[in-house]
Design an enzyme around this catalytic site. Sequence first.
Site, PDB file in Angstrom:
ATOM      1  N   LYS A 176       8.429  34.873 -43.873  1.00  0.00           N
ATOM      2  CA  LYS A 176       8.935  33.603 -43.315  1.00  0.00           C
ATOM      3  C   LYS A 176       7.776  32.615 -43.368  1.00  0.00           C
ATOM      4  O   LYS A 176       6.965  32.518 -42.461  1.00  0.00           O
ATOM      5  CB  LYS A 176       9.392  33.831 -41.877  1.00  0.00           C
ATOM      6  CG  LYS A 176      10.551  32.972 -41.417  1.00  0.00           C
ATOM      7  CD  LYS A 176      10.306  31.477 -41.491  1.00  0.00           C
ATOM      8  CE  LYS A 176       9.428  30.969 -40.387  1.00  0.00           C
ATOM      9  NZ  LYS A 176       8.992  29.566 -40.581  1.00  0.00           N
ATOM     10  N   CYS A 285      -8.741  27.406 -40.050  1.00  0.00           N
ATOM     11  CA  CYS A 285      -9.052  27.975 -38.724  1.00  0.00           C
ATOM     12  C   CYS A 285     -10.547  28.259 -38.599  1.00  0.00           C
ATOM     13  O   CYS A 285     -11.062  28.384 -37.491  1.00  0.00           O
ATOM     14  CB  CYS A 285      -8.226  29.221 -38.472  1.00  0.00           C
ATOM     15  SG  CYS A 285      -8.327  30.439 -39.776  1.00  0.00           S
TER      16      CYS A 285
END
Length: 484
Positions: A176, A285
Site C-alpha cells: 500500500k 528521515c
Amino acid sequence: MSVTVLQNFIDGEFVNSVNTGQYIDSHNPATGKVHVKIPDSTKADVNNAVEAAQAAFKTWSKLPRTRRSNFLYRIADILESRLKEFAEAEVRDQGKTITFATNVDINRSVYNFRYFAGHVLHAEEKVGQLDGVAMSYVQRWPVGVAGLISPWNLPLYLLTWKIAPCIASGNTCVCKPSEFTSLTAYMLCSVFKEAGLPNGVVNMVFGSGQSAGEALVTHPNVPLISFTGGTVTGKHIMASSVKHMKKLSLELGGKNANIIFDDCNFEQAVETSIRSSFWNQGEICLCGSRIFVQETIYQKFLDAFIPKARDLVVGDPNDSKTFVGALNNLKHMEKVLMYIDLARQEGGVIECGGSRKILQGELSEGYFVEPTVITGLPPTSRVAQEEIFGPVVTVHPFTDEQQAIDYANDSPYGLSCSVWSENDRRARRVSESIQVGTVWVNCWLIRDLRMPFGGTKASGLGREGADYSMDFFTELKTICLANF
Ligand code: TXE
C-alpha cells in the site's frame, strides 16, 4: 497535461477497484495540478489481494532460493533499463529533483533488488555444538503474506527496500504505497510482469491510509506489517495490529543532530551539512535538521553556511541545476510554513529563506519553499524538537563535548546523527554516547546494506538491512539434536 488513472495490481493483473469510480487526486507538486488519479481502494480490494497472495505463497515459499534470486536479478535489470522513465515519473509525482530521483531513488531501488538477490544466496544459518551433548541449528521459514506500507518521501526506494527482502525470503505481499506518490509503484507492477514474477507474489492496492492501509493492518491473514512513515501513524498501526499479534517493523521520523566540533575538516562539514539539511527538500528521515556547532567556530560556520543555503537553486525539478525541488503536497508545505512562523513566534532569527517561493509560468502554483536557516532558538524549543521534514534547519552553539551529547540526546527521536571531528578518539567517544540507530562520523547518508538500519525511541521499532531484514521476514526455529 494528461492525467494517468491507476489500477490495482492483484494476482498479476491490473484491475479496477471494487469501489468503482472512486478515485483520489494526486497532484504534481511542482505545478499543483492533478496528474494521477488513484483508486480509493477498500477492504474488499485488500481482501482480494490477500487471497491472491495467500494462493501464491503456497508455491513461492517452496521455490528454491536460487530461483527466487533469479527473479530479483531480472527485476533489477529491467528496472535499470527503464531508469530514466522511472526517474522522470518520480519527479512528477514527488516533487524531487531529477538528479536526486535518478541517482538516489531509482538507482538505489535497482540496487535493493540486486542486493537481496545476492544476499539470499549467501545467507548462512547458525549451528551450535554443546560438546558431547547436542548439536543445534536454526531453521527458517517465510512468515506468509506481508503488508508493506510506504511513505511519499522516497517512494520507490523505500517500497523496494521492503519488497526485495520480503519476496527473497519466500513471502508474498500486499503493498500500500502512499496516496501522494503511487505512480512509480504502479509502474513497477509492469516490471514484475515483464520479469515473469509468478502471479500474486507482489500485489499492489492503492488508496488512503484510513481505508486500504487500515484494512491491511487489521487483516487476520496478514501476519506481518512493515511500515515506514510518520510517528503518529506508526503508533496507530502498532495499536491496530495488537489484536492479531503481528510481526511489526516501524521506520518512523527523526530529528537528527549534526554535531560540528572546532577540530573538524571545516569545508567538508559545511558542504555535507548543506546536503544533509536540504537534499530532497529536507524530506528524508535522516536529514540533520538540528545543527550543533562548537561556539569557537559558530560564527565562522554561519558565515560559510548561510550564503551557501541562500544560493541554492530552488526551481524546476526537471532542471539538473536545481538543488531544491517542490515539497510533496500542499498540506505538508503548509505544515512546514507553520513551523517557520512558529520559529518567529518563539524568538528565532530567520537567517535566510523563511517563505514559500513563487515561481513563474506553469510552476506558479508549485509547493516550493526557500531553504531556511534559523538561529537564536533554544534546543528545547518546539521548532528544534519536532520533525518538520522540510528545507528548514535550526543552528545552535555548544560549549563542550558533554553539552553536544546532551543536546543531541534531548529529543523524542533516535534515528541518526552526524559527528564532525578530526580527533578520532573524540569522534568515537561522542558517537558511542548518542542514543540513535546510526551515527555518521565525518560523513552523512552512506548506507552499507549489511549494517542494521532503524531507530530508537519515537523513531521506530526493529532493524532492517541484510540479515536483520531476513530475520524480520522469516520465522526462526532452533532444532536441537541430542548426541545420545
Ligand atoms: O505520513 P503517514 P504522512 C513524517 C513527516 C510527515 C509526517 C506525516 O514528518 O510530515 O510523517 O506524513 C499510510 N493504517 N514522515 O501523513 O500518514 C499512508 O497511506 C495504515 C516521515 O504522509 O505516516 C502512507 O502509505 N496505513 C517518514 C503511509 O502510511 C496508514 C516519511 C505513510 O503515511 C494509515 C513520511 C493507517 N491508519 C512522512 N494512515 C519517514 N520516516 O521517512 C496512513 N497510512
